[in-house]
Design a protein around this motif. Structure first.
Motif, PDB file in Angstrom:
ATOM      1  N   ALA A   1       0.839  -1.206   0.000  1.00 29.17           N
ATOM      2  CA  ALA A   1       0.000   0.000   0.000  1.00 29.17           C
ATOM      3  C   ALA A   1       0.872   1.253   0.000  1.00 29.17           C
ATOM      4  N   ALA A   2       0.413   2.315  -0.700  1.00 30.84           N
ATOM      5  CA  ALA A   2       1.350   3.392  -1.044  1.00 30.84           C
ATOM      6  C   ALA A   2       0.824   4.813  -0.836  1.00 30.84           C
ATOM      7  N   THR A   3      -0.284   4.981  -0.132  1.00 26.10           N
ATOM      8  CA  THR A   3      -0.734   6.339   0.176  1.00 26.10           C
ATOM      9  C   THR A   3       0.198   6.962   1.213  1.00 26.10           C
ATOM     10  N   SER A   4       0.520   8.243   1.042  1.00 23.59           N
ATOM     11  CA  SER A   4       1.526   8.901   1.897  1.00 23.59           C
ATOM     12  C   SER A   4       1.266   8.732   3.385  1.00 23.59           C
ATOM     13  N   ILE A   5       0.010   8.898   3.799  1.00 26.21           N
ATOM     14  CA  ILE A   5      -0.265   9.048   5.238  1.00 26.21           C
ATOM     15  C   ILE A   5      -0.161   7.747   6.037  1.00 26.21           C
TER      16      ILE A   5
ATOM     17  N   VAL B   1      -4.158  15.965 -18.759  1.00 29.22           N
ATOM     18  CA  VAL B   1      -5.326  15.500 -18.004  1.00 29.22           C
ATOM     19  C   VAL B   1      -4.813  14.414 -17.061  1.00 29.22           C
ATOM     20  N   THR B   2      -5.346  14.378 -15.846  1.00 30.00           N
ATOM     21  CA  THR B   2      -4.996  13.271 -14.956  1.00 30.00           C
ATOM     22  C   THR B   2      -6.173  12.294 -14.902  1.00 30.00           C
ATOM     23  N   MET B   3      -5.845  10.997 -14.844  1.00 28.87           N
ATOM     24  CA  MET B   3      -6.877   9.960 -14.700  1.00 28.87           C
ATOM     25  C   MET B   3      -6.370   8.975 -13.646  1.00 28.87           C
ATOM     26  N   VAL B   4      -7.041   8.972 -12.505  1.00 29.05           N
ATOM     27  CA  VAL B   4      -6.581   8.143 -11.384  1.00 29.05           C
ATOM     28  C   VAL B   4      -7.736   7.328 -10.827  1.00 29.05           C
ATOM     29  N   THR B   5      -7.404   6.225 -10.183  1.00 30.35           N
ATOM     30  CA  THR B   5      -8.435   5.435  -9.505  1.00 30.35           C
ATOM     31  C   THR B   5      -8.914   6.207  -8.277  1.00 30.35           C
ATOM     32  N   ASP B   6     -10.236   6.199  -8.109  1.00 33.41           N
ATOM     33  CA  ASP B   6     -10.872   7.063  -7.110  1.00 33.41           C
ATOM     34  C   ASP B   6     -10.803   6.471  -5.700  1.00 33.41           C
ATOM     35  N   TYR B   7      -9.615   6.449  -5.142  1.00 33.95           N
ATOM     36  CA  TYR B   7      -9.442   6.135  -3.715  1.00 33.95           C
ATOM     37  C   TYR B   7      -8.112   6.732  -3.278  1.00 33.95           C
ATOM     38  N   ALA B   8      -7.764   6.570  -2.017  1.00 30.39           N
ATOM     39  CA  ALA B   8      -6.679   7.364  -1.422  1.00 30.39           C
ATOM     40  C   ALA B   8      -5.394   7.474  -2.266  1.00 30.39           C
ATOM     41  N   PRO B   9      -4.803   6.380  -2.757  1.00 26.07           N
ATOM     42  CA  PRO B   9      -3.555   6.560  -3.515  1.00 26.07           C
ATOM     43  C   PRO B   9      -3.751   7.339  -4.810  1.00 26.07           C
TER      44      PRO B   9
END
Ligand code: DHB
Length: 390
Positions: free
Chosen positions: A129-133, A168-176
């Motif tokens: 898992a790779a979200t900063s917090i 344009v940015t396209m990211v999966t809609d969750y914390a990371p």
């Protein structure tokens, strides 16, 4: 020593006779590690990769460190239900008396387990898992994967310096994904670029086609993509089918999109695509060659990806913690031993920062190229020792 061992065995036998196997386990010389991974479900490739890497490390380095033989207790959390991860973590520390928790394939799952690590005072090694917090959620968390800003900011900087002025940015809609979206915009605009739209695709059952159609209509010079490991093939297939390359849109992203587990099957449409990440199976070093060989011994038909690198380094970190504490069970001592530790990973030089308990590492800009009939992420630029909270 012999006497001690006999005494331990004797106590164990008594405890077993009394029907209390957990007492026997707690007093044995074995150091148990609870490895919680998505082994089934949409993110099973993450579990498969990390499990193989952990087993490869133990086969290569032996199973005893600091006088303790480590035993892995693998649990499948199916990847999508935080309450399952939390329950498994609880059972592992209470019933199985594990002295370290490890794995954690996705951010919501790592966050769910954090309070268990704090309460039980057990080190929790986040391998994926790779979200900063994440490490801020428990003083017992250590991380051997990466952070999204760590990969994203070098990518944004490279894009701005290489002819991409609008994106344009396209990211999966969750914390990371949100972490990546924010980091990209910050860096790209600081470097003079403009983000013209920010798209978020669902985590569950995503269909990328309508989003990519919007990108085609917006016609930016670049499309920055983040999706979790395993999803990249579906995104890039749609990217090709919608004719975005012909429309002049250059795809860029974190290396999660061109994950080594699936890269070779993604075919010609990804050739030339530039991504930024901390690990490529094509990384040219003695440490990586040794890792590839050990991994092949466990999973002969797979190529290790960045998840595998996180798993291999995570078990290395636990091994070093045991060596440095003389095989302690004390979670606080184990975590203290990990702080500030540096080593040469298959990915390159890394440090577990003493203040954040997170990983500092080199980031690479890579281009997808065909070499000897296979597709690889070929590293061509290095940003040295990028901090996790960049
Ligand atoms: C996360 C999961 C991934 O599969 C990935 O590639 C990056 C981040 C996460 O949930 O933190």
């Amino acid at each position: 020593m012999t006497h001690l061992t006999l005494t331990r065995r004797g106590l164990g036998a008594v405890a077993l006779a009394l029907g209390a196997p957990s007492v026997a386990r707690a007093q044995s010389g074995v150091f148990r590690i609870g490895l919680i991974l998505p082994m089934t479900g949409p993110f099973a490739s993450t579990g498969r990769q990390i499990e193989a890497a952990v087993r490869a490390y133990l086969r290569q380095h032996g199973e005893s460190f600091g006088g303790r033989r480590v035993e892995i207790l693998l649990r499948d959390d199916t990847g999508t239900q935080p309450d399952v991860t939390r329950r498994l973590a609880q059972e592992l520390v209470v019933r199985e008396r594990v002295k370290a928790l490890a794995g954690f394939g996705l951010t919501p799952l790592a966050l769910a387990a954090a309070p268990i690590a704090t309460e039980a005072k057990v080190p929790m090694v986040v391998m994926a898992a790779a979200t900063s917090i994440i490490p801020s959620r428990s003083p017992f968390i250590l991380r051997t994967s990466f952070t999204l800003p760590q990969a994203t900011k070098p990518m944004a900087q490279w894009a701005a310096r290489n002819g991409i002025r609008s994106a344009v940015t396209m990211v999966t809609d969750y914390a990371p994904g949100l972490d990546a979206e924010k980091a990209f915009k910050e860096q790209f605009t600081a470097d003079g670029g403009q983000v013209t739209a920010e798209l978020r695709t669902p985590l569950r059952n995503p269909d990328y086609a309508p989003f990519l159609q919007r990108v085609r209509d917006a016609a930016p010079q670049g499309l920055f993509i983040f999706v979790p490991s395993g999803e990249g093939a579906a995104v890039m297939k749609q990217f090709a089918e919608r004719g975005l390359a012909q429309a002049g849109v250059r795809p860029i992203g974190t290396g999660d999109v061109l994950d080594d587990d699936i890269l070779n099957d993604m075919g010609d449409p990804v050739l030339g695509m530039v991504t930024a990440h901390h690990y490529s199976a094509a990384h040219d070093s003695a440490e990586n060659r040794a890792f590839l060989e050990a991994f092949r011994g466990i999973a002969p038909n797979a190529r290790p990806n960045f998840m595998a690198a996180g798993g291999y380094d995570g078990v290395h970190l636990i091994a070093e913690m045991l060596k440095r504490t003389g095989g302690s069970d004390d979670g606080e001592k184990l975590v203290a031993a990990a702080k500030g530790l540096s080593w040469t990973s298959p990915r390159g030089p890394v440090t577990i920062e003493a203040d954040t308990r997170d990983i500092r590492q080199d980031m690479y800009i890579r281009r997808a190229e065909r070499r000897d009939g296979q597709i690889w992420n070929i590293e061509f630029d290095t940003i040295a020792q990028v901090r996790p909270n960049i």
